[in-house]
Design an enzyme around this catalytic site. Structure first.
Site: not given
Length: 125
Positions: A77, A103-105
């Site tokens: 994401c 994963s969220c960055v």
């Protein structure tokens, strides 16, 4: 051997890539932003509104590939503002109920000025 996926129920790719690829029993979606497939325009002014469209688009691509949101094993994401993380999570949790790895960055920008983008790896049904 891999196969590409296309459905008119989700936005057409805006570059030289497929909506998804199926390989080795897995579906790899390209990142989806909040484009309305009927109009080709970005939908929603908030992260919550855009996340709703993104998840609907992903559901259509996964369905066309013979998978589903329930068979998702990993998402990646991208948010342009981590201050919107809670609003994003609230909508995301409605669609990804089986809680895949994620994963969220934060990113500085996304195509077409989108606020959120999500890609999925799912098991083929």
């Amino acid at each position: 051997m891999s196969t590409t996926v296309h459905t008119d129920a989700a936005p057409a790719a805006i570059g030289p890539y497929a909506q998804a690829v199926v390989a080795a029993g897995l579906v790899f979606t390209s990142g989806q932003i909040a484009i309305d497939p009927a109009t080709g325009l970005l939908e929603g002014d908030t992260v919550a509104q855009q996340t709703e469209r993104v998840c609907r688009n992903l559901r259509e691509v996964l369905t066309a590939a013979g998978a589903s949101l329930e068979t998702a094993v990993k998402t990646t994401c991208f948010l342009t503002d981590m201050g919107a993380f809670a609003a994003f999570n609230e909508v995301y949790a409605k669609y990804f109920t089986r809680k895949p790895a994620r994963s969220c960055v934060a990113v500085s920008a996304l195509p077409k000025g989108a606020l959120v983008e999500v890609e999925v790896v799912a098991e083929k049904l």
